[in-house]
Design a protein around this motif. Sequence first.
Motif, PDB file in Angstrom:
ATOM      1  N   GLU A 137       0.302  -1.256  -0.073  1.00  0.00           N
ATOM      2  CA  GLU A 137       0.500  -0.080   0.479  1.00  0.00           C
ATOM      3  C   GLU A 137       0.734   1.025   0.113  1.00  0.00           C
ATOM      4  N   ALA A 191      -0.373  -1.429 -13.629  1.00  0.00           N
ATOM      5  CA  ALA A 191      -1.657  -2.261 -14.057  1.00  0.00           C
ATOM      6  C   ALA A 191      -0.947  -3.572 -14.799  1.00  0.00           C
ATOM      7  N   SER A 207      -0.272  -7.716 -13.781  1.00  0.00           N
ATOM      8  CA  SER A 207      -1.747  -8.142 -14.416  1.00  0.00           C
ATOM      9  C   SER A 207      -0.208  -9.662 -14.781  1.00  0.00           C
ATOM     10  N   ARG A 228      -2.863  -7.848  -8.912  1.00  0.00           N
ATOM     11  CA  ARG A 228      -4.663  -6.749  -9.173  1.00  0.00           C
ATOM     12  C   ARG A 228      -4.164  -5.709  -8.723  1.00  0.00           C
ATOM     13  N   THR A 278      -5.098  -1.527  -7.414  1.00  0.00           N
ATOM     14  CA  THR A 278      -6.331  -0.759  -7.233  1.00  0.00           C
ATOM     15  C   THR A 278      -5.765   0.727  -7.207  1.00  0.00           C
ATOM     16  N   LEU A 279      -6.979   0.871  -7.204  1.00  0.00           N
ATOM     17  CA  LEU A 279      -6.200   2.676  -6.790  1.00  0.00           C
ATOM     18  C   LEU A 279      -7.300   3.522  -6.030  1.00  0.00           C
ATOM     19  N   SER A 280      -7.039   4.617  -5.165  1.00  0.00           N
ATOM     20  CA  SER A 280      -8.483   5.218  -4.350  1.00  0.00           C
ATOM     21  C   SER A 280      -7.722   6.626  -4.707  1.00  0.00           C
ATOM     22  N   ARG A 306      -2.922   0.374  -3.876  1.00  0.00           N
ATOM     23  CA  ARG A 306      -2.977  -1.263  -3.509  1.00  0.00           C
ATOM     24  C   ARG A 306      -2.461  -2.012  -4.463  1.00  0.00           C
TER      25      ARG A 306
END
Length: 435
Positions: A373, A394, A398, A403, A405-407, A417
């Motif tokens: 993270e 990404a 992959s 995986r 992920t973006l926030s 993450r």
Amino acid sequence: MQPRNIWRAMSRPGYALSPWPWRSAGYLLTGALTGAVLLVGLVVSAVAGGVLALALVGLPLLLGTALAGLPVARLERARLRLVDGDPAPDPHLPPAAPGLRAWLTTRLRERATWRELGHTLLFAALLWPVDALALTAGLLLPAAVTATPLLMATVGDGREAKVLKLWTVTSWPAAAGAAVLGVALLAVGAYLLGVAAGARAGLTRLLIAPREAGLHAVVTELTRSRVRLVDAFEAERRRIERDLHDGAQQRLVALTMTLGLARLDAPPGPLADQLARAHDEAGRALEELRELIHGIHPQVLADYGLAAAVADAADRSAVPVDVYLDLTGRLPGSVEAAAYFVVCEALANVARHSGASRARVGGGHRDGRLLLEIGDDGRGGARAGAGSGLTGLADRVSVLDGRLTLSSPVGGPTLLRVEIPCAPCLPCETAEHCA
């Protein structure tokens, strides 16, 4: 263009005069013979296993019966080529380890093994008599009717001949008429053979060689080749880094030292000024080369692992970074490289775009996965495909079945993450040899 299977062949004109009816007859004939032999073998094995069930030799016999579908299925996939040109791949997976025990364990746990056993039992009990019946009705009986004049000339001494032992022909015109009828029956029988062989092949493919298995095998091989390409790419990066570090960098260091000594020995004047400028340029070139080498594949990552490399990247970051990594051992080299470059790209984005005053990198290896993270307290609003390089990261993750992920809501904070499935290396292994 030649048809790929019997069904397409039957839809074209001239099928009865093509090789396909004979290929169908060969498929049904070999099926009848194989099934008869298989039935005898299974009966003998069942009797022997029942008699010796209390003895130790009974277990190998029963185990052999359970695995009897493997060679039969292999033979059936080979026979399919007579009437179906589409690939029929082997659905079995390679054993996880060498040795007979690993092979038996893998095979007995596979659904394909038990499907092939069920096909074998169905083959021995029902399918081969159907093959023999279809071959008899589509070829042998019409051929016997067509041969009426020959039978009348040889067996009946020119006076009479029995057709299929059902009626008697006593004249040559009647024998000729029976031959014409036999030819017509052969034409009809060609289609009967095709339908029977096509249906039989379709059932075989459904049970032991589904086309989905072939597609799955293709996808699996593409995935493995993609991973091999990534590993080869990482190995090439390490080779380039090593060559630059041991070759060009050492020569440039020697050049810088030589210019420095010459600068000290030169008297004041234009020559000393030129040597000073050359010495400074060589120093800047050496610094840029070191940064280039570090960007290709840092030596600290190869020597000490992901935790040390991330700590080094955090020290060089323009934004203060807190590192919380729980990694007790080395990870596979491709995983460490991908994770490291994700961290570096994320920290570079933080420094360029976020306006953050502080960032953090945390995670560890849990439940067979590497979790990372990367967060910051900046303005947020990061989006993949907006020049941030996140799309490439990404894609890189992959490849390893990971995986990303973006926030990043507007106003922050931003959290990236990463999850990559992997197993830790053994203590005696290095990241380059842990796969």
